[in-house]
Write an enzyme that holds these catalytic residues in place. Structure first.
Site: not given
Lengths: 342, 342, 342, 342
Positions: B149-150
């Site tokens: 997600c990052n």
């Protein structure tokens, strides 16, 4: 066939929530958005979370061509709403989200809201918008008065129980906990993050909260006698959600049976297994109501807890549900989105 | 035609988010939900917010009849995922949400995850799941590896800029802020409300965060040379949302032009007017990415800020977007829900 | 001997924090509290958390008998402060918490605050209030200018490093995260709980934040050349706390050594073991600063993270610390309260 | 003369709060800190917010030289506490913060805690630690049993009213709201930030919460008859604070008079003007209790709301207050710190 919708007062939270819900509604199209002070601005500058949508800019109410509108949501402040709706075309379908048409009795309105009503003839016409209990009237109504969000939560618990005669009407206590979005986007010191987060307090204590006007009207009508409940809300450090805790004199099993039977076929109201209670986390962003019933250690005393999302089921979701009925659409259209967790 | 879906590892947050999204997806139907430790339990007891849905109970993976499944989402922990997927039917379409197939190079996997890969042949087959940049390959893929997600957030900023050659590749700093749901439902002291709320701290400091493996792989491939960025995430007292702040050497106007051109036709990526920056509040619960570009007071330095919802666009929303492509459905199906604000 | 204290502008957060700290200070006694708009009100009605104290009611500044006051804290808004302080007795000791006397150069003040300074002669007299670096001058000062809270945080990291010549002065990036109380009790939409909680955004982007005026003045003076850092703050959903992340070109070990040596004897500044970073949770409500240093995976690049409580060490605690020095009291008197966790 | 203190079980929240309070207590000195699983670790690694203090490392209980200890705080889990205290020197002063000695009747202990008591002789000896009501006994006690934090809050409301005979003993409803630190540092799913923040739910419903054992014991003793109240707590998204809302049958004015008279000379208990109610924000981090009384719109019904900080006045602050009495120190020593707001 797509219906054209106007949202009057679209710059507040309930207005924005209407846009959110309608943005994925297959049969509704937003044709006009009004905001007197922000007229001329794009909606995305007032609510950047709506940036991805192709929406009309905010305009003044007098700029809307109501001939092209099938239904108007009115999300204006109390008192403003009655003046605006009075001036709208008399055949325009309207769902009002303010408090202006919730109380049928002009005297009751004046008592709770401290002013004369400017459109008492519309008070008489308006249908009270608690869908699950006024479904038939709403389907045929021109003007529907959305309920108070706290008032809705409490009625999901108490209406069936009063009707069934299974609780002591002189011993109804409702301790309510609500999130801050119910107070709207108003600039008040106690709504600041620094003042509100990490703590809680009661407000409108001792039977002074305006939603008691709705409770009094509705419960007395059902019971056929005057019913006055005790009610105190508490403001919690959360944005969405209402949890109502009802302390009742009555048999918990019977209460569970009554509520379970009453809501068995309701698409949005879920009664939990006996002995379990719900959380506001589980309805956030949705149109669902969860209700739990518990027996107290003292025989003959019961606890009933109900939760809903004040902005959705308690306000804008309820409004869309009613609009669906008024427009001949399936009642659940556009409203089956699951809650957002975590 | 409705496609049958299995979600392997449905008892975590990304599994639950998949159920949430699919519950209103018109073309997908949940046919199986697995959870080894919670097998036999109804999903509503693991996630009461899904109470309104008619879902299969959780079962063990070996109880699933994969012959009837069109596509499986695999939301299992890292390392478990590779063993499970290796054992699935070889023609089953799979979208994996773990880290197991993000790195194409077994040595890179070993470096960042500290163990040998059990299915290196699948590493070679897997397509990296950043939809906007691997669209064609994903459409034809059998196995798609969801991004970190990052890592997704950072790539929405940097990929077009590296490709356009408009920033100094040796001077890329990304200061990232993320909400807690990205850490999953793990029982760790620092994830407790009492420890996390009302404060912030950095973690995985100094270039040790595993998502750097994805950055290194992808950025080096685009640039045709080794690219190593500086990256430190900070954990914030919020549940959903990632905000990446990129500090870049490059001309801010050109950067804005490049990003605006690149994402002009993308349904989920919105580039803001020059000089403005986005908020995680505005993408919560949605599949949208908002990107803002600002020039620094020092000429030749720029700031780019991107936000997305880690559970949705950063994980489960991305997975559904990829599944849509793999199943021949319109890419945005079921994903156009507006963010939830407030 | 007990000293009599006046707090001018006691109805804001920094004023209330001064009262909190002084309430257990053995040598200070609150003799006057002013608040122009709330004059006549008891402090407990403005800040009920001070209900247990025996405090003078709020009054107007012109009602204070300054002949009986040993030291005045001035917690008024920017611009108001300079007019008020100019009119006070010329021999009264004053600790100002506003921005009015932080910048020694009238042109710099005008550049950053957009208006002429009304008391440039006092600008020249004022001593900058970063205690650990201006201790001697503060002890003898009549007028001390409290620092910006963000400016203080950044200087605890950078001053010793600039002085030691161990970082590249043209490559200083500071990514800052701050809680909302730093914005004061102002009624602004973005400070509402519903808008601020559960999300984050950057603000004052691209080198426009006013605290850069302090950085420019101080760092250039230390370096003996112009120093311009890159700086962007982010607003976080928490009430107290600042976390500054400095991205530096320099040797991390040397940076650690420099900071450790510099602060070894400072009672309020704690340098963590190399490789670890601090959390704002651990300084909440206290006068402490925690600093951590980490080496990046790229040789020659370092990360330094500092945290403090903006209302205490960043503002009112610093003010009391300076007042202690000005009044000949031990510097730490009344300030050794441990942080409040959780 | 400085007294030497041991804290047994210093690795939990109440242990850390004891350290926080004692760190600025002029007459107490921490001589030993124990934590069986974390023995050998410095306290600063378990609680970094205590980094600035010069504290003994954590050790095992059997490593403590109790001959040098004047008083031991026992902050161990329920059941562990009784075994540990039984084995301590018989003349050592002990303040226990667990539930083990709150109930004088072994049968009551077994009923509420589900196990035999291992030290019934100490149950008989222990003095119940609600300072304002057991002051004389506590001053002479060797073993004091700290109250439950919820139990304390409720008793501040009800004890004087039961004693005065001004409420209906068969109609006492207490709806309680509490912050999460009361649950301790336990790793439980429902205490995670992602599960707890932004929502609320009831727990221990229907008369099952263990603190009812204390209510039953104390209220029945005061009334001279069996008193059973209805009580349900709700978990709120905040770290510190308890708010108890009591729904009573009685005259609100008389209730206000009784409470005001009872607490007029108490340093830590503040009764608000009639008709106003308190907020947990205003006692956070402090040893104060605020109580407000309101009349309901239904004559003869009243609402009383009390707030305190569960970790401080509800637990560790109360413990220090009792220790002061046991050691012959002024009762308020070290406890007059103002609440932390915001």
């Amino acid at each position: 066939m797509t219906k054209n919708i106007a949202i009057l007062g679209a710059s507040g939270y309930t207005g924005a929530e209407l846009v959110r819900l309608i943005s994925t509604h297959p049969d509704l199209r937003i044709a006009a958005l009004t905001g007197e002070r922000k007229a001329g601005q794009p909606m995305a500058s007032v609510f950047p979370f709506l940036r991805h949508l192709d929406l009309p800019d905010l305009c003044r109410i007098d700029e809307v061509d109501f001939a092209k509108i099938d239904l108007a949501f009115c999300a204006l402040p109390h008192a403003t709403s009655q003046a605006v709706i009075k001036a709208l075309p008399g055949d325009l379908r309207v769902v009002d989200l303010s408090a202006d048409f919730r109380l049928r009795d002009p005297a009751a309105y004046e008592k709770w809201y401290g002013q004369h009503h400017a459109a008492p003839e519309l008070q008489a016409e308006a249908v009270y918008g608690l869908t699950e209990f006024y479904r038939a009237q709403i389907s045929g109504a021109r003007l529907v008065a959305g309920t108070g969000c706290n008032a809705a939560t409490g009625q999901y618990i108490l209406r069936p129980l009063i009707e069934a005669g299974c609780i002591d009407l002189d011993r109804i206590i409702m301790d309510l906990k609500c999130g801050v979005s119910g107070a709207g986007r108003a600039l008040k010191e106690n709504l600041l993050h620094a003042e509100l987060s990490e703590g809680t307090a009661a407000y409108a204590v001792g039977g002074t909260h305006r939603h008691l006007g709705e409770f009094d009207q509705e419960f007395s009508a059902i019971a056929g006698r005057e019913v006055r409940i005790q009610f105190t809300p508490h403001l919690l450090p959360m944005n969405r959600g209402i949890l109502a805790t009802a302390w009742l004199d009555g048999d918990a099993d019977r209460i569970h049976n009554v509520l379970q039977a009453r809501y068995a076929d309701e698409p949005f109201v879920k009664v939990l297994p006996f002995g379990t209670t719900p959380s506001t986390h589980d309805v956030r962003g949705s149109n669902f109501v969860h209700i739990g019933i518990v027996g107290d250690r003292i025989p003959g005393r019961a606890l009933v807890v109900a939760v809903l999302d004040n902005l959705c089921k308690g306000s804008s979701g309820q409004a869309v549900q009613n609009a669906n009925l008024m427009l001949g659409l399936p009642e659940t259209t556009g409203l089956m989105g699951a809650p957002v967790f975590p």
